[in-house]
Design an enzyme around this catalytic site. Structure first.
Site, mmCIF file in Angstrom:
data_model
loop_
_atom_site.group_PDB
_atom_site.id
_atom_site.type_symbol
_atom_site.label_atom_id
_atom_site.label_comp_id
_atom_site.label_asym_id
_atom_site.label_seq_id
_atom_site.Cartn_x
_atom_site.Cartn_y
_atom_site.Cartn_z
ATOM 1 N N HIS A 1 2.712 62.280 24.815
ATOM 2 C CA HIS A 1 3.540 62.086 23.630
ATOM 3 C C HIS A 1 3.570 60.621 23.201
ATOM 4 O O HIS A 1 3.323 60.295 22.035
ATOM 5 C CB HIS A 1 4.960 62.571 23.907
ATOM 6 N N HIS B 1 2.599 55.905 19.936
ATOM 7 C CA HIS B 1 3.161 54.562 19.863
ATOM 8 C C HIS B 1 2.271 53.530 20.550
ATOM 9 O O HIS B 1 2.782 52.601 21.176
ATOM 10 C CB HIS B 1 4.550 54.544 20.508
ATOM 11 N N LYS C 1 2.812 60.279 9.759
ATOM 12 C CA LYS C 1 3.797 59.642 10.632
ATOM 13 C C LYS C 1 4.677 58.751 9.773
ATOM 14 O O LYS C 1 4.211 57.763 9.195
ATOM 15 C CB LYS C 1 3.095 58.814 11.714
#
Length: 411
Positions: free
Chosen positions: A285, A300, A343
């Site tokens: 994730h 990220h 995003k």
């Protein structure tokens, strides 16, 4: 993790996600689900097929005002203050809210009602640890984060990365989905960085995952070995030695072996985000990125972004935040399209080594799980938000990492 453990985990995942949809819990804003008994989107009011708790759960939530919204986690991961969840003990449960399902309790009123767990007095007098010296203070977090920052000798130098950040937008424009940047974000990256052992081991992990939730993850022996290699390589670095030394001093881990084993579980242990399959992990994730309900979640990491942009799979749209650092690592809050999915705000360190990000996220998850974790990097404040995955646990009630990301570097 052996085959037996994986099978057991898969069984837990299936049990945890069984059942049909009769409530809007975790379903607000979902598209039409013809198989469901009721709906939880804006159209349900028009068609009069909303679930009974739609108004309560889906119409009163305020959007977060942090730099990083992470909408999936506003819906799915309620803030938790503890890494451990042992129902018959106060280990990791000190000062939690009352839960009638627990056989004993660990809040300030349990003594009044006579329903404290037996170890309440010994564990909860000092913020959940048996000795006050074991609690991690805010001052200690600021100090250890600066030490980790200074120890990151594998980070990119200024000449290693040339960014073309182009247009900055306001927070109110992040969901406009307008491509305001005709050029890629990265004009140049010195790919010699990627031959360093921790970078190479990290990159080997990135393509081991199915990005769409609901598709089960099945690792080959080689891929499982790549997880071990990554952990072995980062533990050789000064960054991770600083982190382990600090956590060992605070009595979180008695040995490096115990520490590494816990890192592997919390980051690489599988659980289910979307259906009845073990389809996700904290590492996937946060660093590799996922797609759920037509949106990019997680993602990220600057290395992943650069490699996907180089392949033409990421289209950089804009940024709404640029950190105060004049050297690497820096922080950037971005909007982008990832192979067809948007995003809204993706906050990422730029130019940091893999071990640096892994260390800071781990530090915050271990010391402030489910809460904002305030750090200091090069004299500038930085905050990281983590959430644990509450639906399943490993070991003695420990929780997997659900997400971790930078929320702000402002006071």
């Amino acid at each position: 993790m052996g085959t037996r453990d994986l099978l057991f985990l898969a069984l837990i995942c299936r049990l945890a996600w069984a059942g049909t949809m009769e409530s809007c819990a975790h379903h607000c804003g979902e598209r039409l689900n013809k198989a469901a008994d009721c709906q939880c989107n804006h159209q349900c009011e028009q068609h009069k097929d909303c679930c009974e708790d739609y108004e309560k759960l889906c119409t009163s939530q305020e959007e977060p005002k942090e730099m990083e919204t992470e909408m999936e986690w506003e819906e799915e991961a309620a803030p938790a203050s503890n890494l451990y969840l042992a129902p018959n003990s106060c280990h990791g449960r000190c000062h939690e809210t009352f839960d009638k399902h627990h056989p004993c309790h660990c809040n300030s009123k349990c003594q009044k009602f006579g329903n404290c767990c037996e170890d309440y007095e010994s564990l909860c007098a000092h913020d959940g640890f048996s000795r006050s010296s074991d609690a991690i203070t805010q001052e200690e977090l600021l100090t250890i984060s600066e030490k980790i920052y200074k120890a990151d000798t594998n980070k990119a130098q200024k000449e290693d990365i040339i960014l073309n950040s182009q247009n900055r937008i306001s927070p109110s424009e992040t969901n406009d989905r307008v491509d305001r940047c005709p050029e890629p974000l990265y004009s140049y990256v010195n790919e010699g960085l990627f031959s360093k052992p921790t970078y190479a081991a990290f990159i080997n992990l990135l393509n081991n995952y199915q990005r769409v939730t609901g598709q089960g993850e099945h690792f080959t022996p080689q891929q499982l070995g790549e997880q071990d290699t990554f952990l072995q390589e980062i533990m050789k670095t000064a960054v991770m030695k600083e982190l382990y030394g600090f956590l060992h001093q605070k009595n979180r881990y008695s040995s490096e072996q115990e520490f590494v084993s816990d890192l592997k579980n919390m980051w690489f242990g599988l659980y289910s985000r979307g259906g009845d399959k073990c389809d996700s992990s904290g590492f996937e994730h946060v660093f590799s990125g996922e797609v759920k309900k037509g949106k990019v979640t997680g993602f990220h990491n600057w290395i992943r972004f650069y490699l996907q942009e180089k392949e033409g799979l990421v289209d950089y749209y804009s940024h709404n935040y640029d950190g105060p650092w004049d050297s690497y690592p820096d922080v950037l809050g971005m909007q982008f399209h990832w192979d067809g999915y948007y995003k809204e705000v993706g906050a990422a360190f730029i130019g940091s080594s893999p071990e640096f990000e892994f260390a800071l996220y781990s530090l915050c998850f271990i010391s402030r799980p489910g809460r904002v974790c305030h750090l200091s990097l090069g004299g500038y404040p930085l905050a990281i938000q983590t959430y644990p995955w509450d639906k399943v646990t490993y070991g003695n009630g420990k929780k997997y990492i659900a997400t971790a990301y930078v929320v702000s570097s402002m006071n």
